[in-house]
Design an enzyme around this catalytic site. Structure first.
Site, PDB file in Angstrom:
ATOM      1  N   SER A 159       0.786  -0.915   0.131  1.00  0.00           N
ATOM      2  CA  SER A 159      -0.019   0.000   0.077  1.00  0.00           C
ATOM      3  C   SER A 159       0.883   1.573  -0.169  1.00  0.00           C
ATOM      4  CB  SER A 159      -0.938  -0.145   1.248  1.00  0.00           C
ATOM      5  OG  SER A 159      -1.885   1.175   1.335  1.00  0.00           O
ATOM      6  N   HIS A 186      -2.350  -1.162  -3.434  1.00  0.00           N
ATOM      7  CA  HIS A 186      -3.672  -0.167  -3.155  1.00  0.00           C
ATOM      8  C   HIS A 186      -3.688   0.912  -4.254  1.00  0.00           C
ATOM      9  CE1 HIS A 186      -4.358  -1.690   1.095  1.00  0.00           C
ATOM     10  NE2 HIS A 186      -4.790  -2.619   0.357  1.00  0.00           N
ATOM     11  N   ASP A 279      -4.654  -4.517   5.809  1.00  0.00           N
ATOM     12  CA  ASP A 279      -4.955  -5.437   4.908  1.00  0.00           C
ATOM     13  C   ASP A 279      -3.679  -6.256   4.523  1.00  0.00           C
ATOM     14  OD1 ASP A 279      -6.281  -6.312   2.686  1.00  0.00           O
ATOM     15  OD2 ASP A 279      -5.489  -5.068   1.486  1.00  0.00           O
TER      16      ASP A 279
END
Length: 342
Positions: A159, A186, A279
């Site tokens: 991310s 992401h 995540d």
């Protein structure tokens, strides 16, 4: 390096100019006073690096980063007055493709630039990445896997800070790396293609967008490319799905990691890199429980120690490694896997 400055404050522009001037190998290519102008300048005169402010008239730094990664991908470093106070915008820009973020430098007594300020270190780091950009040549074909056997699969999640980490990891892998690689970063689908092109320039392995119905192949890097979740189907092919709807991240690293556990019939390795939030932690744990080797990036080399920290905290990682050691570990693991199968 040729550097573009994007900032609407004359004092900040001057501080950036004087800081850049401390390195004779760098020069200011142009100065844009808003995001819209920066996008146009990047298309007309592509720089090696853009120093992007966040808060500007017309188009802000996040939107400008998105547009640049769509139209003319290049290295972007967020340089703003207070990174901590603008954390949410910084993370959004890094998700859009910015490599890192740093506070705007200040001028010392007499208007001199301070060579110890973090900006120069960030520019030097990105300069080293740019110096290792691979020539545009067809990579050597990966050594074929034994007949009927699936190649090892390296599943990577990232991310905030991911573009820099992925660049550093991929450039260390050899052109004959005999594993398939799938990355869930992401990013919005609008600039996923630009990110794939960007990563491709620093990898000996081809980096492509993961397509619906495609199958991970040895010697190929695939990047999740929509705002839906990438996952493996029961047939071992790739697909996109809206479900689960309630996940805070799209695409979700957890969704892909869990699909590896459920549907990949060969060996797999899970890697969780820098990122905000949690995540990927549960998915990495599921991979380790299934018997797959798993790696989490360490705190010292993570731009944002959130996702890998969450993984380490629940025992999801077989190893917690600094970024510069992850590629060597992958090479070693894949080689051992091939030797066992002979």
């Amino acid at each position: 390096m040729n550097i573009g400055i994007v900032n609407d404050l004359p004092l900040a522009v001057e501080a950036l100019r004087r800081t850049i001037a401390l390195r004779p190998e760098h020069r200011v290519l142009w100065v844009a006073t808003d995001g819209a102008q920066a996008v146009d300048f990047c298309v007309a005169q592509p720089p090696d690096l853009v120093l992007m402010d966040l808060v500007m008239p017309r188009i802000d730094g996040v939107s400008a980063t998105r547009s640049i990664m769509e139209r003319s991908p290049c290295a972007i470093l967020i340089v703003t007055a207070n990174v901590g106070a603008n954390a949410s915008y910084v993370y959004e820009a890094m998700g859009a493709g910015a490599l890192d973020a740093v506070d705007t430098p200040t001028l010392g007594q007499g208007g001199s630039a301070d060579p110890s300020q973090p900006l120069l270190a960030k520019i030097d780091q990105i300069g080293r990445l740019l110096a290792t950009r691979m020539p545009a040549a067809a990579p050597a074909a990966a050594a074929p896997a034994p007949q009927g056997a699936l190649p090892p699969l390296v599943a990577i999640g990232a991310s905030a800070g991911g573009p820099t980490a992925l660049t550093a990891l991929l450039r260390r892998l050899p052109e004959d790396f005999p594993a398939a690689i799938v990355i869930v970063q992401h990013v919005d689908q609008a600039f996923a293609i630009g990110m794939a092109q960007w990563l491709d320039g620093y990898s000996r392995l081809p980096v492509r967008i993961a397509r619906q119905g495609g199958v991970p192949q040895a010697g190929e890097v695939l990047l999740a490319a929509t705002n839906d979740h990438l996952h493996l189907t029961a047939r071992g092919s790739l697909a996109y799905t809206r479900r689960p709807e309630e996940t805070p991240y799209r695409p979700s690293v957890d969704v892909f990691f869990h699909s590896v556990v459920d549907h990949w019939k060969g060996e797999a390795i899970g890697v969780l890199l820098t990122g905000m939030g949690r995540d990927g932690a549960l998915g990495l744990k599921a991979m380790r429980t299934k018997g797959h080797y798993t790696i989490a990036q360490d705190e010292a080399t993570s731009a944002v120690y959130g996702m890998p920290k969450a993984a380490a905290a629940i025992g999801a990682a077989s190893a917690v490694l600094p970024l510069e050691r992850i590629a060597d570990q992958l090479i070693s693991l894949v080689q051992r896997n091939r030797q066992r199968r002979r």
